[in-house]
Scaffold this motif. Structure first.
Motif, short mmCIF file in Angstrom:
data_model
loop_
_atom_site.label_atom_id
_atom_site.label_comp_id
_atom_site.label_asym_id
_atom_site.label_seq_id
_atom_site.Cartn_x
_atom_site.Cartn_y
_atom_site.Cartn_z
N ASN A 1 48.96 31.44 40.83
CA ASN A 1 47.81 32.15 39.50
C ASN A 1 48.67 33.14 38.56
OD1 ASN A 1 45.71 29.44 40.17
ND2 ASN A 1 44.74 30.76 41.28
N VAL A 2 49.58 33.57 38.50
CA VAL A 2 49.93 35.06 37.67
C VAL A 2 50.01 34.09 36.36
CG1 VAL A 2 52.14 35.77 37.19
CG2 VAL A 2 51.53 35.44 39.53
N GLU B 1 49.24 38.77 31.82
CA GLU B 1 47.61 39.36 32.32
C GLU B 1 48.03 40.18 33.08
OE1 GLU B 1 45.14 36.27 33.97
OE2 GLU B 1 46.65 36.47 35.40
N SER C 1 45.59 39.86 37.87
CA SER C 1 46.22 38.40 38.81
C SER C 1 46.02 39.15 40.32
CB SER C 1 47.55 38.62 38.38
OG SER C 1 48.02 39.30 38.93
N ARG D 1 43.15 36.65 40.66
CA ARG D 1 42.85 35.35 40.36
C ARG D 1 43.76 34.74 42.10
NH1 ARG D 1 42.48 32.65 36.16
NH2 ARG D 1 42.37 33.83 33.71
N ARG D 2 44.50 36.10 42.61
CA ARG D 2 45.21 35.41 43.84
C ARG D 2 44.33 35.82 45.14
NH1 ARG D 2 46.53 37.95 47.60
NH2 ARG D 2 47.15 40.45 46.80
#
Length: 152
Positions: A75-76, A80, A85, A88-89
């Motif tokens: 999800n990088v 951002e 990020s 997200r991870r």
């Protein structure tokens, strides 16, 4: 789970030979806030926890019985922030685990004391849960939050 993370971060700061005042300044918080976090009197916001870990050479990970969940590069998004990020991870494997357990966002929200919209915003990484809520979510999907060293 939180105490283990807190203790490792405290030890790492001490090993770096940075005073609470000097480290708090690098983190952009008051020395009192850092002192309260280190003593376990209070919890940082998730973004601050991510930054605290990063400054000491760690990142937060979600661990299940089968090992670390998620892909480090998952999800990088170009441009951002690091905190976004990392959020997200962290939430990607939680969403997968929730679905594997046949829990809807509404059901998980009820277990965590939030509504479906709030849970959905966490899973999209458009809003950060509190550290307390993240720890509760991780526990509800039978995982744990931990630290791993960041690869140089």
């Amino acid at each position: 789970m939180w105490n283990s993370i807190r203790e490792r971060l405290c030890s790492a700061r001490s090993a770096s030979r940075l005073s609470q005042e000097a480290f708090a300044s690098r983190l952009g918080v008051s020395a009192r806030s850092l002192r309260d976090w280190e003593k376990g009197y209070d919890l940082p916001a998730l973004g601050r926890l991510i930054a605290w870990a990063r400054l000491l050479g760690f990142r937060l990970i979600v661990v299940a019985s089968e090992g670390v969940l998620g892909d480090p590069g998952e999800n990088v998004v170009e441009g951002e922030s690091y905190e976004k990020s990392e959020l997200r991870r962290l939430v990607a494997p939680l969403r997968i685990r929730r679905r594997q357990r046949s829990l809807s966002q509404t059901d998980m929200g009820l277990l965590l004391g939030v509504d479906r919209v709030t849970l959905a915003s966490w899973e999209r990484a458009s809003h950060s849960p509190t550290v307390e809520n993240l720890l509760a979510y991780v526990g509800r999907v039978r995982c744990r939050l931990d630290l791993e060293p960041i690869e140089p």
